[in-house]
Design a protein around this motif. Structure first.
Motif, PDB file in Angstrom:
ATOM      1  N   LYS A  14      34.299  32.826  34.049  1.00 45.72           N
ATOM      2  CA  LYS A  14      33.076  32.170  33.599  1.00 45.72           C
ATOM      3  C   LYS A  14      33.295  31.409  32.295  1.00 45.72           C
ATOM      4  O   LYS A  14      32.762  30.312  32.100  1.00 45.72           O
ATOM      5  N   SER A  15      34.084  31.985  31.396  1.00 44.72           N
ATOM      6  CA  SER A  15      34.337  31.321  30.113  1.00 44.72           C
ATOM      7  C   SER A  15      35.131  30.034  30.299  1.00 44.72           C
ATOM      8  O   SER A  15      35.063  29.123  29.473  1.00 44.72           O
ATOM      9  N   VAL A  38      32.591  34.061  41.611  1.00 42.17           N
ATOM     10  CA  VAL A  38      31.808  34.611  40.496  1.00 42.17           C
ATOM     11  C   VAL A  38      30.533  33.823  40.202  1.00 42.17           C
ATOM     12  O   VAL A  38      29.806  34.156  39.278  1.00 42.17           O
ATOM     13  N   PHE A  39      30.242  32.787  40.978  1.00 37.16           N
ATOM     14  CA  PHE A  39      29.029  32.006  40.726  1.00 37.16           C
ATOM     15  C   PHE A  39      27.806  32.725  41.294  1.00 37.16           C
ATOM     16  O   PHE A  39      27.902  33.586  42.165  1.00 37.16           O
ATOM     17  N   PRO A 108      43.918  40.792  38.558  1.00 32.56           N
ATOM     18  CA  PRO A 108      44.294  40.229  37.253  1.00 32.56           C
ATOM     19  C   PRO A 108      43.117  40.281  36.288  1.00 32.56           C
ATOM     20  O   PRO A 108      41.957  40.266  36.709  1.00 32.56           O
ATOM     21  N   ILE A 109      43.405  40.328  35.001  1.00 32.85           N
ATOM     22  CA  ILE A 109      42.313  40.385  34.015  1.00 32.85           C
ATOM     23  C   ILE A 109      41.987  39.010  33.449  1.00 32.85           C
ATOM     24  O   ILE A 109      40.976  38.850  32.758  1.00 32.85           O
ATOM     25  N   THR A 110      42.832  38.030  33.734  1.00 35.04           N
ATOM     26  CA  THR A 110      42.563  36.664  33.281  1.00 35.04           C
ATOM     27  C   THR A 110      42.775  35.679  34.428  1.00 35.04           C
ATOM     28  O   THR A 110      43.545  35.945  35.354  1.00 35.04           O
ATOM     29  N   PHE A 111      42.086  34.564  34.336  1.00 32.98           N
ATOM     30  CA  PHE A 111      42.269  33.497  35.313  1.00 32.98           C
ATOM     31  C   PHE A 111      43.511  32.694  34.952  1.00 32.98           C
ATOM     32  O   PHE A 111      43.700  32.298  33.809  1.00 32.98           O
ATOM     33  N   ASP A 112      44.361  32.435  35.937  1.00 37.09           N
ATOM     34  CA  ASP A 112      45.573  31.640  35.740  1.00 37.09           C
ATOM     35  C   ASP A 112      45.629  30.612  36.867  1.00 37.09           C
ATOM     36  O   ASP A 112      45.808  30.983  38.031  1.00 37.09           O
ATOM     37  N   ASN A 113      45.496  29.350  36.524  1.00 36.46           N
ATOM     38  CA  ASN A 113      45.431  28.302  37.543  1.00 36.46           C
ATOM     39  C   ASN A 113      46.706  28.196  38.373  1.00 36.46           C
ATOM     40  O   ASN A 113      46.682  27.675  39.485  1.00 36.46           O
ATOM     41  N   SER A 114      47.814  28.715  37.848  1.00 37.31           N
ATOM     42  CA  SER A 114      49.077  28.634  38.591  1.00 37.31           C
ATOM     43  C   SER A 114      49.007  29.410  39.901  1.00 37.31           C
ATOM     44  O   SER A 114      49.753  29.109  40.842  1.00 37.31           O
TER      45      SER A 114
END
Length: 201
Positions: A14-15, A38-39, A108-114
């Protein structure tokens, strides 16, 4: 809370303005792609953090969808979960805890575009977004961009981000612009034609 990482991932997505993520998960010898949404949606349960869509890697048409929070899946048919994941009956009252524990360890705890850049994941997510778009199901040939008088949908945004990154980059920060798709490949237009038509309006 076996699925505690889901809250971290949801907050990070979201961030960063991301609506979808995808990662791999293995359980009981089977491989899955897990798509995270998540939307906001009208049917979202009160305490849900995100929707999870599990697609079997060996047959992505075979899928299981569920809302989830930090503790468990929400509002699901127990038999469907058992059948999809091959879970045997248990008398100890913790039927799905091993599933939640295994899933929680890999979220995962963070979004990673890869993750989306990996070919098979990208193709899987793009196919899901195309067929699941409630307004434009199965439409994938871009022919126009227009101001929408509101905000483009998460599906419209993600489809273009994955399939038409060149034109998406032009309108990435303009949510009032939507991308129009057709089922007919003959309707498809190149980027220069679309941008020229948009500028002329």
């Amino acid at each position: 809370m076996e699925l505690a990482n889901l809250k971290e991932l949801r907050n990070d997505m979201k961030s960063k303005g991301e609506n979808f993520d995808i990662f791999e998960f293995k359980y009981k010898g089977k491989g899955y792609f897990v798509i995270v949404e998540v939307f906001e949606q009208d049917n979202k349960p009160k305490y849900a953090l995100a929707k999870l869509i599990f697609l079997r890697i060996e047959d992505i048409k075979d899928k299981f969808e569920t809302w989830a929070n930090s503790n468990s899946f929400l509002e699901n048919d127990v038999k469907k979960i058992k059948d999809f994941f091959g879970i045997e009956y248990s008398k100890n009252g913790r039927l799905f805890q091993t599933l939640y524990k295994a899933l929680g360890a890999i979220i995962p705890i963070t979004f990673d575009n890869s993750r989306k850049d990996e070919r098979l994941k990208k193709d899987t997510l793009l196919n899901y977004v195309i067929v699941s778009d409630p307004k434009d199901p199965n439409k994938k040939y871009l022919f126009d961009v227009r101001r929408n008088g509101g905000k483009r949908s998460p599906f419209n945004d993600e489809k273009t981000k994955l399939k038409n990154p060149e034109i998406y980059s032009v309108f990435e920060d303009r949510p009032e612009v939507s991308f129009f798709y057709s089922k007919d490949p003959n309707d498809e237009k190149d980027v220069a034609t679309i941008l020229s038509k948009f500028s002329a309006r």
